[in-house]
Design a protein around this motif. Structure first.
Motif, PDB file in Angstrom:
ATOM      1  N   LEU A  21       0.842  -1.184   0.000  1.00 18.74           N
ATOM      2  CA  LEU A  21       0.000   0.000   0.000  1.00 18.74           C
ATOM      3  C   LEU A  21       0.881   1.239   0.000  1.00 18.74           C
ATOM      4  O   LEU A  21       2.074   1.162   0.263  1.00 18.74           O
ATOM      5  N   TRP A 211       7.773  -9.157   7.573  1.00 20.58           N
ATOM      6  CA  TRP A 211       6.930  -8.078   8.090  1.00 20.58           C
ATOM      7  C   TRP A 211       6.773  -8.264   9.584  1.00 20.58           C
ATOM      8  O   TRP A 211       7.077  -9.329  10.123  1.00 20.58           O
ATOM      9  N   ASN A 213       3.821  -8.146  12.422  1.00 23.06           N
ATOM     10  CA  ASN A 213       2.363  -8.187  12.478  1.00 23.06           C
ATOM     11  C   ASN A 213       1.817  -6.974  13.202  1.00 23.06           C
ATOM     12  O   ASN A 213       2.405  -6.517  14.182  1.00 23.06           O
ATOM     13  N   ASN A 215      -1.652  -3.776  12.939  1.00 26.70           N
ATOM     14  CA  ASN A 215      -2.435  -2.869  12.093  1.00 26.70           C
ATOM     15  C   ASN A 215      -1.849  -1.470  12.088  1.00 26.70           C
ATOM     16  O   ASN A 215      -2.128  -0.676  11.205  1.00 26.70           O
ATOM     17  N   GLN A 227       2.881  -0.523   4.788  1.00 24.31           N
ATOM     18  CA  GLN A 227       1.834  -1.359   5.372  1.00 24.31           C
ATOM     19  C   GLN A 227       1.452  -2.445   4.386  1.00 24.31           C
ATOM     20  O   GLN A 227       1.395  -2.210   3.178  1.00 24.31           O
ATOM     21  N   LEU A 228       1.198  -3.633   4.915  1.00 31.42           N
ATOM     22  CA  LEU A 228       0.862  -4.774   4.073  1.00 31.42           C
ATOM     23  C   LEU A 228      -0.419  -5.398   4.596  1.00 31.42           C
ATOM     24  O   LEU A 228      -0.696  -5.350   5.795  1.00 31.42           O
ATOM     25  N   SER A 229      -1.175  -6.008   3.677  1.00 31.54           N
ATOM     26  CA  SER A 229      -2.396  -6.682   4.112  1.00 31.54           C
ATOM     27  C   SER A 229      -2.544  -8.000   3.383  1.00 31.54           C
ATOM     28  O   SER A 229      -1.837  -8.254   2.396  1.00 31.54           O
ATOM     29  N   GLY A 230      -3.429  -8.835   3.858  1.00 29.76           N
ATOM     30  CA  GLY A 230      -3.673 -10.139   3.234  1.00 29.76           C
ATOM     31  C   GLY A 230      -2.443 -11.019   3.259  1.00 29.76           C
ATOM     32  O   GLY A 230      -2.172 -11.752   2.314  1.00 29.76           O
ATOM     33  N   LEU A 231      -1.678 -10.950   4.350  1.00 32.03           N
ATOM     34  CA  LEU A 231      -0.428 -11.705   4.439  1.00 32.03           C
ATOM     35  C   LEU A 231      -0.715 -13.189   4.630  1.00 32.03           C
ATOM     36  O   LEU A 231      -1.732 -13.559   5.213  1.00 32.03           O
ATOM     37  N   GLY A 236      -2.447 -11.723   8.357  1.00 30.77           N
ATOM     38  CA  GLY A 236      -3.327 -10.551   8.393  1.00 30.77           C
ATOM     39  C   GLY A 236      -2.631  -9.304   7.892  1.00 30.77           C
ATOM     40  O   GLY A 236      -2.112  -9.280   6.780  1.00 30.77           O
ATOM     41  N   ASN A 237      -2.603  -8.278   8.744  1.00 33.35           N
ATOM     42  CA  ASN A 237      -1.944  -7.027   8.372  1.00 33.35           C
ATOM     43  C   ASN A 237      -0.562  -6.938   9.007  1.00 33.35           C
ATOM     44  O   ASN A 237      -0.332  -7.468  10.089  1.00 33.35           O
TER      45      ASN A 237
END
Ligand SMILES: *[C@@H]1O[C@H](CO)[C@@H](O)[C@H](O)[C@H]1NC(C)=O
Ligand SMILES: *[C@@H]1O[C@H](CO)[C@@H](O)[C@H](O)[C@H]1NC(C)=O
Ligand SMILES: *[C@@H]1O[C@H](CO)[C@@H](O)[C@H](O)[C@H]1NC(C)=O
Ligand SMILES: *[C@@H]1O[C@H](CO)[C@@H](O)[C@H](O)[C@H]1NC(C)=O
Ligand SMILES: *[C@@H]1O[C@H](CO)[C@@H](O)[C@H](O)[C@H]1NC(C)=O
Ligand SMILES: *[C@@H]1O[C@H](CO)[C@@H](O)[C@H](O)[C@H]1NC(C)=O
Length: 285
Positions: A21, A211, A213, A215, A227-231, A236-237
């Protein structure tokens, strides 16, 4: 061992990390953290010069194991180096390494990137992984696994890589990799793009993306946060911190944060002036 190859030929492996993102900045919230130790059982720091969030104690967001010699390990695999977004893992070519051992590389805080080609032996399914430029390398691995004594082993080498059109793929798909139902995990080839025209192949190398973990970004005020999501693996984030240009450090508020890159020069200058003072003072007057 690194080989150079034309970039155009690499389309199979070229994938975009579109899940990253936009970069945002966040002030560091106050939090209580257990200390993160980077010394091994022997009291020596890891040979790989690990920085936060990597370490060996439970207080480290990414906890690794280590050998008695002070080498960092993930599963039985040797960590070669870490970067602000990846971990390079040495995958020594081994014809009879159990396939399941690759599962250790899918952790809560890391997973193999889509820019790896995993070399496998004795799979029930074959995958469409024809990498013309790696045929020479593959042939070498193949000959390594051909037993001089053919009495009891059967070797059929294959490989797994993500397809060129799966641009959203950031990691090697665990489901599809395990669906091949292989017996052995032979080795890996990792791709690094240098620029438009060339890329280097790290042979017997596999790169993980890592990463922390959470939010919320917990970065130093002089760091950018990714920021990363859908790991994968229920990750998760997550996020990573990276000090801005002109700053050095791990970038994490729970780590060393960021310091100005020029402070070392200032310190040397200060020492220089002090020395000069000593010298002048010592001059016969
Ligand atoms: C770790 O740091 C030491 C001292 O700065 C350096 O000599 C060594 O090459 C580094 N090792 C790695 C793997 O980067
Ligand atoms: C470290 O070793 C423990 C015990 O063998 C194991 O449960 C854990 O998964 C290992 N961690 C890594 C990163 O390899
Ligand atoms: C071939 O393998 C068998 C079983 O492992 C062994 O007994 C035999 O000595 C080997 N032959 C040669 C020529 O290496
Ligand atoms: C080797 O593979 C061939 C063809 O897949 C099979 O027919 C044969 O039984 C295998 N031999 C051994 C010893 O597994
Ligand atoms: C992995 O592959 C499976 C089976 O093809 C698919 O259902 C799943 O969505 C893929 N996962 C990701 C993260 O692409
Ligand atoms: C890379 O590609 C861009 C656009 O295609 C081009 O403008 C640039 O000059 C290229 N750089 C190199 C090093 O080839």
């Amino acid at each position: 061992m690194y080989l150079m190859m034309p970039r155009a030929a690499l389309s199979v492996l070229l994938l975009l990390a579109s899940m990253v993102l936009p970069i945002v900045t966040a002030a560091a919230p106050e939090a209580i953290h257990l200390p993160c130790s980077r010394t091994c059982g022997t009291g020596m720091p890891a040979k790989q010069n690990l920085t936060y969030p990597f370490g060996f104690s439970p207080g480290c967001p990414i906890q690794l194991n280590c050998t008695e010699d002070g080498d960092a390990l993930i599963g039985d695999f040797l960590v070669q180096s870490t970067s602000p977004d990846t971990v390079a893992i040495a995958i020594e070519a081994k014809c009879d390494r159990p396939f399941g051992s690759i599962d250790h590389l899918y952790g809560r805080n890391y997973a193999p990137t889509a820019k790896n080609c995993v070399l496998l032996n004795n799979c029930a399914q074959t995958s469409p992984c024809d990498l013309p430029n790696t045929q020479v390398i593959q042939a070498q691995f193949q000959s390594l696994c051909e037993p001089s004594n053919k009495t009891h082993t059967n070797t059929s080498m294959s490989c797994y890589a993500e397809q060129a059109n799966s641009y959203s793929t950031m990691f090697l798909n665990h489901t599809r990799l395990f669906a091949l139902d292989c017996k052995h995990f032979l080795s890996s080839i990792s791709l690094v793009e240098q620029n438009n025209v060339s890329a280097s192949l790290g042979v017997q190398l596999l790169r993980l993306e890592w990463w922390v973990n959470g939010n919320e970004c917990e970065c130093s005020q002089d760091a950018d946060c990714v920021q990363l999501s859908g790991l994968p693996n229920g990750g998760g984030n997550g996020f990573r911190c990276k000090c801005r240009d002109g700053f050095l450090g791990d970038g994490f508020s729970a780590g060393t944060g960021c310091r100005t890159a020029s402070c070392r020069c200032r310190r040397w200058l200060a020492i220089g002036w002090a020395r000069l003072g000593e010298l002048t003072g010592a001059l016969p007057g």
